[in-house]
Design a protein around this motif. Structure first.
Motif, PDB file in Angstrom:
ATOM      1  N   ALA A 173       0.750  -1.091  -0.057  1.00 58.32           N
ATOM      2  CA  ALA A 173      -0.072  -0.047   0.142  1.00 58.32           C
ATOM      3  C   ALA A 173       0.881   1.168  -0.208  1.00 58.32           C
ATOM      4  CB  ALA A 173      -0.776   0.039   1.134  1.00 58.32           C
ATOM      5  N   ARG A 174       2.049   1.158   0.630  1.00 59.13           N
ATOM      6  CA  ARG A 174       2.960   2.227   0.592  1.00 59.13           C
ATOM      7  C   ARG A 174       4.323   1.642   0.214  1.00 59.13           C
ATOM      8  NH1 ARG A 174      -1.401   4.046   1.030  1.00 59.13           N
ATOM      9  NH2 ARG A 174      -2.281   5.773   2.467  1.00 59.13           N
ATOM     10  N   SER A 175       4.651   1.198  -0.826  1.00 60.70           N
ATOM     11  CA  SER A 175       5.845   0.444  -1.104  1.00 60.70           C
ATOM     12  C   SER A 175       6.710   0.829  -2.399  1.00 60.70           C
ATOM     13  CB  SER A 175       5.575  -1.041  -1.503  1.00 60.70           C
ATOM     14  OG  SER A 175       5.139  -1.666  -0.214  1.00 60.70           O
ATOM     15  N   ILE A 176       7.902   0.703  -2.515  1.00 65.50           N
ATOM     16  CA  ILE A 176       8.626   0.758  -3.626  1.00 65.50           C
ATOM     17  C   ILE A 176       8.993  -0.433  -4.136  1.00 65.50           C
ATOM     18  CG2 ILE A 176      10.719   1.815  -4.452  1.00 65.50           C
ATOM     19  CD1 ILE A 176      11.141   3.499  -1.896  1.00 65.50           C
ATOM     20  N   LEU A 177       8.721  -0.436  -5.427  1.00 62.58           N
ATOM     21  CA  LEU A 177       8.743  -1.865  -6.236  1.00 62.58           C
ATOM     22  C   LEU A 177       9.975  -1.967  -7.131  1.00 62.58           C
ATOM     23  CD1 LEU A 177       4.923  -2.186  -6.698  1.00 62.58           C
ATOM     24  CD2 LEU A 177       6.051  -2.701  -4.738  1.00 62.58           C
ATOM     25  N   GLY A 178      10.466  -2.999  -7.372  1.00 68.33           N
ATOM     26  CA  GLY A 178      11.646  -3.161  -8.315  1.00 68.33           C
ATOM     27  C   GLY A 178      11.698  -4.630  -9.028  1.00 68.33           C
ATOM     28  N   ASP A 179      12.443  -4.928  -9.762  1.00 70.86           N
ATOM     29  CA  ASP A 179      12.566  -6.186 -10.472  1.00 70.86           C
ATOM     30  C   ASP A 179      13.693  -6.894  -9.745  1.00 70.86           C
ATOM     31  OD1 ASP A 179      13.082  -8.192 -12.352  1.00 70.86           O
ATOM     32  OD2 ASP A 179      13.136  -6.955 -13.873  1.00 70.86           O
ATOM     33  N   PRO A 180      13.161  -8.284  -9.293  1.00 68.66           N
ATOM     34  CA  PRO A 180      13.956  -8.892  -8.363  1.00 68.66           C
ATOM     35  C   PRO A 180      15.084  -9.827  -9.188  1.00 68.66           C
ATOM     36  CG  PRO A 180      12.015 -10.169  -8.627  1.00 68.66           C
ATOM     37  CD  PRO A 180      11.851  -8.809  -9.340  1.00 68.66           C
ATOM     38  N   ARG A 181      14.737  -9.779 -10.523  1.00 68.26           N
ATOM     39  CA  ARG A 181      15.741 -10.770 -11.403  1.00 68.26           C
ATOM     40  C   ARG A 181      17.023 -10.103 -11.619  1.00 68.26           C
ATOM     41  NH1 ARG A 181      12.550 -10.866 -16.678  1.00 68.26           N
ATOM     42  NH2 ARG A 181      12.526  -8.744 -16.106  1.00 68.26           N
ATOM     43  N   SER A 182      17.161  -8.676 -11.443  1.00 71.18           N
ATOM     44  CA  SER A 182      18.312  -7.962 -11.624  1.00 71.18           C
ATOM     45  C   SER A 182      19.279  -7.839 -10.474  1.00 71.18           C
ATOM     46  CB  SER A 182      17.920  -6.516 -12.262  1.00 71.18           C
ATOM     47  OG  SER A 182      18.919  -5.602 -11.937  1.00 71.18           O
ATOM     48  N   GLY A 183      20.594  -8.310 -10.673  1.00 75.28           N
ATOM     49  CA  GLY A 183      21.523  -8.294  -9.627  1.00 75.28           C
ATOM     50  C   GLY A 183      21.754  -6.724  -9.116  1.00 75.28           C
ATOM     51  N   GLU A 184      21.463  -5.772  -9.901  1.00 78.22           N
ATOM     52  CA  GLU A 184      21.895  -4.427  -9.690  1.00 78.22           C
ATOM     53  C   GLU A 184      20.565  -3.892  -8.873  1.00 78.22           C
ATOM     54  OE1 GLU A 184      24.220  -2.160 -11.553  1.00 78.22           O
ATOM     55  OE2 GLU A 184      24.978  -4.263 -11.357  1.00 78.22           O
TER      56      GLU A 184
END
Ligand SMILES: [Fe+2]
Length: 604
Positions: free
Chosen positions: A422-433
């Motif tokens: 609900a109050r999150s920052i999202l990103g791609d887990p597949r990337s090592g960066e």
């Protein structure tokens, strides 16, 4: 009937409102005042709860405070007398607040919110126990609470059946698992009552070299899980610090100064106190099981936020099921106190759970309508794009799959320290960066800190060694064997180098020991978030995304659209989603602030 529960004046002030026993709203004061762990009277949180309920203070039938201040005062006085005159400084420091507010809670409540009736009080661990059992999905369950300290109790156990809770035994101050962990939090240079989570995150980098030393010198661990601390090593009885010189000698030198480099010593200390904590918790849990003979267990109190220990309780403990209050710390005391009045004091039965439990996914805070968001964006002249309902999840998932870091604010704010979509920052887990970028350029925090995965509930066992939901990010599970990649020997390797080694096909959420702090996302509790991950899976074949709380280091999680926009512009986040509105960083006007905003935030 409306019941208002309040917790405040120690840390993590909060308020909660029940309507006929159903949790209508709950929120932490820090989210409104923007001061992390704010201990002040929760005026804003109370107002928020009243607004959500659509009532005024005159409609409240009972107000309850989560702790008995007179008993706590007695404990402080006795502690002072034990070490006097040594503790005079901390005694003098604490007194004004005690004499001014804490001993006159009912008057403070009457004055601050204009409530005319009597104020009820529950005991601190009764509040924790009630917050653990009543919202749980179980008709009957054993209960274990563990924290720093309440009035005298530092842990308690018992059981709940229907509307009744029986607490059987307590462990008393100064013998406290929470204070022991906090002492090590202090010693390793993190902030007490805040940095415990970091210490836990640091543990996998170290070896538990000091485990035996802790168990022989500092802690006498009994078979039933009760502990006795060797108080000659600690300073919390009368001092302003947690540990003393004797403690430092035992661990080969003074405490790490905050912000100084983290060395192998701190990592090994973290690993050691973590494994000791797990041993203590496991023994307590086995004892509680033996004494109560039940198959379900409910946990609360600050120690129950140790999700690594919780994961071991589930895997190695004797209980078939466990449920942990998501606001396990003192914020949850407001909720427990209110529930205790409804069930224990007034004798009302529990209603059937809707869905997984009675906690409503812990989405209990304020929300903002699309209309309110639009008004905010237009009043400021911030460029935005309106997302239509059908295409919304797809376009958000596309941005994440492109490697963009997305600030995501939707629906009611979470109650408890974890952000649950609900109050999150999202990103791609597949990337090592992703882990490094998110830590250093978005959160401005220590690079070692791991991120948590949000996974579709129906897919959890394809990614993790877990066979059940973990909706509140309070359980750790390992990434499945077939997804792991072999790791080089890490002995002597600098911390950042170790992080670069790819550990699985979802490296951004895989900790050094292949563990992950799991949030399973359910279609009914959080449909918008579930839809985003579902679309992400369609695009990438991966049903997991990175979820970290929407804030920077030292700042409470965001609450309003304004907080969201400010955090978005202060960091290198690429995209911001607020309800059905999407903003791109490159389209925004330049962000200007007077002074250095980072110096305003306290380091945690
Ligand atoms: Fe507590």
């Amino acid at each position: 009937m409306y019941i208002l529960g309040i917790s405040c004046f120690y840390h993590d002030s909060a308020a909660c409102i029940l309507l006929d026993g159903n949790i209508l709203a709950a929120a932490q004061e820090e989210r409104f005042t923007r001061k992390k762990h704010d201990p002040r009277f929760p005026t804003n949180a109370i107002q928020c709860c009243l607004t959500v309920a659509g009532i005024t203070i005159n409609d409240i039938d009972y107000v309850v405070f989560y702790d008995k201040p007179l008993l706590t005062f007695e404990r402080l006085l006795m502690s002072y007398l034990t070490v006097a005159p040594k503790g005079l400084l901390s005694w003098l420091e604490a007194m004004p607040l005690w004499l001014g507010k804490k001993l006159h809670i009912n008057k403070v409540i009457q004055r601050e919110i204009g409530y005319e009736g009597d104020v009820l009080f529950t005991e601190h661990h009764e509040s924790h126990a009630a917050s653990a059992f009543y919202p749980s999905p179980f008709d009957e369950a054993s209960i274990l609470t563990m924290d720093g300290v309440g009035e005298w109790a530092t842990a308690s156990y018992g059981f709940g059946k229907g509307k009744d809770i029986s607490l059987l035994k307590e462990l008393h101050f100064p013998d406290s698992l929470g204070l022991l962990y906090s002492a090590f939090t202090y010693f390793t240079g993190f902030r007490v009552n805040s940095g415990e989570y970091k210490l836990m995150g640091l543990a996998p980098y170290g070896m538990p070299r000091y485990k035996d030393l802790i168990l022989s010198e500092l802690v006498d661990l009994k078979q039933d899980g009760s502990i006795r601390l060797n108080i000659s090593y600690f300073d919390f009885l009368g001092g302003l610090r947690m540990t003393n010189r004797r403690f430092a000698r035992l661990f080969g030198g003074p405490p790490r100064r905050p912000e100084a480099e983290i060395t192998q010593r701190e990592m090994d200390i973290a690993a050691s106190i973590q494994v000791v904590t797990e041993e203590v918790v496991l023994r307590m849990v086995r004892h509680v099981h033996k004494e109560t003979g039940m198959k379900n267990l409910c946990l609360a109190g600050g120690v129950a936020l140790n999700c690594v220990a919780n994961g071991r309780v589930l895997r190695e403990g004797p209980f078939e099921n466990i449920w942990i209050q998501p606001a396990a710390g003192d914020a949850g005391g407001a909720l427990g106190a209110a529930l205790s009045v409804w069930h224990r004091y007034l004798g009302n039965h529990r209603r059937d759970p809707k869905g997984y439990d009675r906690q409503h996914g812990s989405y209990l805070g304020p929300s903002f309508s699309n209309g309110a968001v639009k008004t905010f964006l237009e009043s400021k002249g911030y460029p935005y794009h309106k997302l239509d309902g059908g295409g919304r999840p797809t376009i958000i998932a596309q941005k994440i799959a492109e490697g963009k870091i997305v600030g995501y604010m939707a629906g009611r704010m979470e109650f408890g320290p974890r952000a649950l979509g609900a109050r999150s920052i999202l990103g791609d887990p597949r990337s090592g960066e992703t882990q490094t970028v998110m830590n250093l350029k978005i959160k401005y925090r220590e690079s070692f800190r791991p991120f948590a995965p949000s996974v579709l509930e129906e897919r959890v066992s394809e990614y993790f060694d877990a066979d059940r939901p973990s909706p509140y990010m309070l359980l750790v599970a390992n990434v499945k064997e077939e997804r792991r990649l072999p790791q080089p020997s890490r002995e002597g390797m600098p911390m950042l180098e170790r992080l670069k080694a790819k550990r699985s096909d979802i490296p951004a959420v895989t900790h050094l020991d292949y563990s992950a702090r799991l949030q399973t996302v359910n279609k009914d509790d959080k449909p918008d978030y579930h839809a985003v991950i579902t679309e992400f899976e369609k695009l990438t074949g991966c049903a997991v995304i990175v979820n970290t709380s929407f804030n920077v280091r030292g700042e409470p999680i965001i609450c309003t659209p304004e907080d969201a926009y400010r955090c978005f512009m202060r960091t290198q986040m690429d995209v911001l989603v607020i309800e059905d509105y999407m903003l791109f960083k490159e389209e925004q006007p330049p962000w200007e602030e007077k002074g250095d905003w980072r110096s305003e935030l306290e380091l945690d």
